[in-house]
Scaffold this motif. Structure first.
Motif, PDB file in Angstrom:
ATOM      1  N   PRO A  88      42.696  36.973  38.099  1.00 33.58           N
ATOM      2  CA  PRO A  88      41.757  37.872  37.425  1.00 33.58           C
ATOM      3  C   PRO A  88      42.333  39.253  37.144  1.00 33.58           C
ATOM      4  O   PRO A  88      41.773  40.009  36.360  1.00 33.58           O
ATOM      5  N   SER A  89      43.461  39.573  37.770  1.00 40.09           N
ATOM      6  CA  SER A  89      44.081  40.881  37.549  1.00 40.09           C
ATOM      7  C   SER A  89      45.212  40.826  36.535  1.00 40.09           C
ATOM      8  O   SER A  89      45.913  41.812  36.323  1.00 40.09           O
ATOM      9  N   GLU A  90      45.391  39.658  35.874  1.00 43.98           N
ATOM     10  CA  GLU A  90      46.425  39.506  34.850  1.00 43.98           C
ATOM     11  C   GLU A  90      45.791  39.115  33.523  1.00 43.98           C
ATOM     12  O   GLU A  90      44.737  38.483  33.490  1.00 43.98           O
ATOM     13  N   LEU A  91      46.464  39.468  32.419  1.00 42.34           N
ATOM     14  CA  LEU A  91      45.933  39.173  31.089  1.00 42.34           C
ATOM     15  C   LEU A  91      46.254  37.760  30.628  1.00 42.34           C
ATOM     16  O   LEU A  91      45.573  37.226  29.746  1.00 42.34           O
ATOM     17  N   GLY A  92      47.266  37.143  31.196  1.00 39.52           N
ATOM     18  CA  GLY A  92      47.587  35.770  30.849  1.00 39.52           C
ATOM     19  C   GLY A  92      47.848  35.574  29.363  1.00 39.52           C
ATOM     20  O   GLY A  92      48.444  36.420  28.695  1.00 39.52           O
ATOM     21  N   PHE A 108      32.978  40.704  32.520  1.00 39.90           N
ATOM     22  CA  PHE A 108      33.406  41.020  33.881  1.00 39.90           C
ATOM     23  C   PHE A 108      34.927  41.033  33.952  1.00 39.90           C
ATOM     24  O   PHE A 108      35.576  40.010  33.785  1.00 39.90           O
ATOM     25  N   LEU A 109      35.484  42.218  34.198  1.00 43.24           N
ATOM     26  CA  LEU A 109      36.923  42.373  34.374  1.00 43.24           C
ATOM     27  C   LEU A 109      37.187  43.283  35.566  1.00 43.24           C
ATOM     28  O   LEU A 109      36.410  44.198  35.845  1.00 43.24           O
ATOM     29  N   THR A 110      38.293  43.050  36.238  1.00 42.36           N
ATOM     30  CA  THR A 110      38.696  43.976  37.291  1.00 42.36           C
ATOM     31  C   THR A 110      39.211  45.260  36.648  1.00 42.36           C
ATOM     32  O   THR A 110      39.610  45.272  35.478  1.00 42.36           O
ATOM     33  N   ILE A 111      39.200  46.338  37.409  1.00 44.81           N
ATOM     34  CA  ILE A 111      39.709  47.615  36.898  1.00 44.81           C
ATOM     35  C   ILE A 111      41.177  47.479  36.520  1.00 44.81           C
ATOM     36  O   ILE A 111      41.630  48.024  35.502  1.00 44.81           O
ATOM     37  N   ASN A 112      41.931  46.738  37.323  1.00 43.78           N
ATOM     38  CA  ASN A 112      43.343  46.540  37.035  1.00 43.78           C
ATOM     39  C   ASN A 112      43.528  45.817  35.700  1.00 43.78           C
ATOM     40  O   ASN A 112      44.402  46.176  34.899  1.00 43.78           O
ATOM     41  N   ALA A 113      42.702  44.803  35.454  1.00 41.75           N
ATOM     42  CA  ALA A 113      42.795  44.063  34.194  1.00 41.75           C
ATOM     43  C   ALA A 113      42.418  44.946  33.009  1.00 41.75           C
ATOM     44  O   ALA A 113      43.031  44.851  31.930  1.00 41.75           O
ATOM     45  N   TYR A 114      41.411  45.791  33.174  1.00 40.20           N
ATOM     46  CA  TYR A 114      41.057  46.735  32.109  1.00 40.20           C
ATOM     47  C   TYR A 114      42.246  47.642  31.787  1.00 40.20           C
ATOM     48  O   TYR A 114      42.536  47.926  30.614  1.00 40.20           O
ATOM     49  N   GLY A 115      42.926  48.111  32.826  1.00 40.22           N
ATOM     50  CA  GLY A 115      44.078  48.976  32.609  1.00 40.22           C
ATOM     51  C   GLY A 115      45.161  48.279  31.808  1.00 40.22           C
ATOM     52  O   GLY A 115      45.719  48.852  30.860  1.00 40.22           O
ATOM     53  N   LEU A 116      45.477  47.032  32.173  1.00 37.12           N
ATOM     54  CA  LEU A 116      46.483  46.269  31.440  1.00 37.12           C
ATOM     55  C   LEU A 116      46.045  46.022  30.005  1.00 37.12           C
ATOM     56  O   LEU A 116      46.841  46.122  29.068  1.00 37.12           O
ATOM     57  N   GLU A 144      38.089  53.333  44.346  1.00 33.88           N
ATOM     58  CA  GLU A 144      37.553  52.726  43.125  1.00 33.88           C
ATOM     59  C   GLU A 144      37.112  53.784  42.120  1.00 33.88           C
ATOM     60  O   GLU A 144      37.368  53.658  40.915  1.00 33.88           O
ATOM     61  N   HIS A 145      36.439  54.817  42.611  1.00 31.83           N
ATOM     62  CA  HIS A 145      35.995  55.899  41.723  1.00 31.83           C
ATOM     63  C   HIS A 145      37.194  56.583  41.076  1.00 31.83           C
ATOM     64  O   HIS A 145      37.180  56.883  39.867  1.00 31.83           O
ATOM     65  N   LYS A 146      38.229  56.819  41.844  1.00 34.73           N
ATOM     66  CA  LYS A 146      39.421  57.484  41.310  1.00 34.73           C
ATOM     67  C   LYS A 146      40.106  56.616  40.255  1.00 34.73           C
ATOM     68  O   LYS A 146      40.595  57.126  39.239  1.00 34.73           O
ATOM     69  N   GLU A 147      40.130  55.306  40.487  1.00 33.60           N
ATOM     70  CA  GLU A 147      40.747  54.394  39.520  1.00 33.60           C
ATOM     71  C   GLU A 147      39.981  54.386  38.203  1.00 33.60           C
ATOM     72  O   GLU A 147      40.582  54.411  37.124  1.00 33.60           O
ATOM     73  N   VAL A 148      38.635  54.348  38.293  1.00 40.00           N
ATOM     74  CA  VAL A 148      37.816  54.354  37.080  1.00 40.00           C
ATOM     75  C   VAL A 148      37.956  55.684  36.347  1.00 40.00           C
ATOM     76  O   VAL A 148      38.056  55.712  35.110  1.00 40.00           O
ATOM     77  N   ALA A 149      37.971  56.783  37.084  1.00 37.72           N
ATOM     78  CA  ALA A 149      38.117  58.100  36.471  1.00 37.72           C
ATOM     79  C   ALA A 149      39.457  58.220  35.739  1.00 37.72           C
ATOM     80  O   ALA A 149      39.530  58.759  34.628  1.00 37.72           O
ATOM     81  N   GLN A 150      40.509  57.701  36.356  1.00 35.06           N
ATOM     82  CA  GLN A 150      41.833  57.741  35.735  1.00 35.06           C
ATOM     83  C   GLN A 150      41.882  56.880  34.485  1.00 35.06           C
ATOM     84  O   GLN A 150      42.437  57.273  33.456  1.00 35.06           O
ATOM     85  N   LEU A 151      41.287  55.698  34.562  1.00 36.93           N
ATOM     86  CA  LEU A 151      41.247  54.793  33.415  1.00 36.93           C
ATOM     87  C   LEU A 151      40.452  55.417  32.266  1.00 36.93           C
ATOM     88  O   LEU A 151      40.845  55.322  31.095  1.00 36.93           O
TER      89      LEU A 151
END
Length: 216
Positions: A88-92, A108-116, A144-151
Motif C-alpha cells: 500500500p505504500s508503493e505505486l506499483g 484511501f491512500l497512505t501518506i507515503n503513497a500520496y507523496g510518491l 502523522e501531522h508533520k508528514e501531512v503538513a509537509q506534504l
C-alpha cells in the motif's frame, strides 16, 4: 453526480485504494460506495467530454494490494483494468499508467503513497482525501501531522481545491473521510488558455449510488 466540469480532456480514470470488495469487513459497504463513486465519475467524464452527445472513449483502471481474484474478475467484468502493487505504500503498475490526462480517484491512500504519487507522477486532477481535514485528524506534535503538513506544503499547495460534499450519501457506519477535488494550478504559460473549474463544489448524491449499484 458531480456539479463541476472535469477538464482538461480526461482519457483515463484510475482508482487507488478502493479496497477488497469480496472479503467481508466492517468497511465493505463503504467500499462498494467507493466503487459506485468511481463508476459515476467515469460516467460524468464520458458525458462531459463527449462531442455532440457521443460517448467518448475512456479507460478505467483500479489498483489495490488487497484485491482478490474475485475482485479482479468482478472489476474486469465492469470494464476496469486491474493493476498490481506489492504494498500500500508503493505505486506499483499505476506509476506507468498515469499521465496528464488521467483523473486519479484515491478513496484511501497512505501518506507515503500520496507523496510518491504527487512527487513522481504528472497528476493534474485528483479526487482524494481533504488534506485540511487530515491536518485536524492528528495532534500537532505527532509524526502523522508533520508528514501531512509537509506534504501539503510541498505538493497540495500547487493545486486548486474544491470540496466534495457527501451529505445524504454516506452513513455513519461508513466512517467516510472528507474528500476534495484537486486541480493543478496552471503555470504562467498556461494561464491564458486554462479552463475555469467553476465556483461550485462537487456533490455526491445518494441517488448516484442507488443507480450505479442497480447495474452491478
Amino acid at each position: 453526480m458531480l456539479r463541476a466540469r472535469i477538464q482538461p480532456h480526461v482519457t483515463k480514470v484510475l482508482s487507488l485504494g478502493l479496497g477488497s470488495l469480496s472479503e467481508k469487513s466492517r468497511d465493505q459497504s463503504r467500499r462498494f460506495k467507493q466503487l459506485a463513486i468511481f463508476l459515476a465519475i467515469a460516467d460524468h467524464v464520458r458525458q462531459s467530454s463527449s462531442p455532440r452527445g457521443r460517448m467518448s472513449k475512456l479507460e478505467l483502471y483500479a489498483q489495490d494490494p488487497t484485491f482478490t481474484r474475485a475482485d479482479e474478475s468482478f472489476l474486469q467484468s465492469l470494464g476496469v483494468h486491474v493493476l498490481r502493487t506489492p504494498s500500500p505504500s508503493e505505486l506499483g503498475e499505476a506509476r506507468h499508467v498515469i499521465d496528464e490526462n488521467t483523473l486519479v480517484y484515491s478513496p484511501f491512500l497512505t501518506i507515503n503513497a500520496y507523496g510518491l504519487l504527487l512527487e513522481s507522477c504528472p497528476v493534474d486532477l485528483l479526487i482524494g482525501d481533504d488534506f485540511s481535514s487530515l491536518l485536524l485528524k492528528w495532534e500537532k506534535h505527532t509524526a502523522e501531522h508533520k508528514e501531512v503538513a509537509q506534504l501539503s506544503k510541498l505538493h497540495i499547495s500547487r493545486y486548486q481545491k474544491r470540496a466534495v460534499s457527501g451529505n445524504g450519501f454516506w452513513d455513519e457506519d461508513d466512517r467516510a473521510f472528507p474528500m476534495a477535488l484537486y486541480r493543478r494550478k496552471p503555470d504562467r504559460r498556461q494561464k491564458d488558455v486554462a479552463v475555469s473549474a467553476g465556483d461550485e463544489d462537487m456533490v455526491i448524491h445518494d441517488v448516484s449510488f442507488k443507480l450505479t449499484r442497480a447495474r452491478l
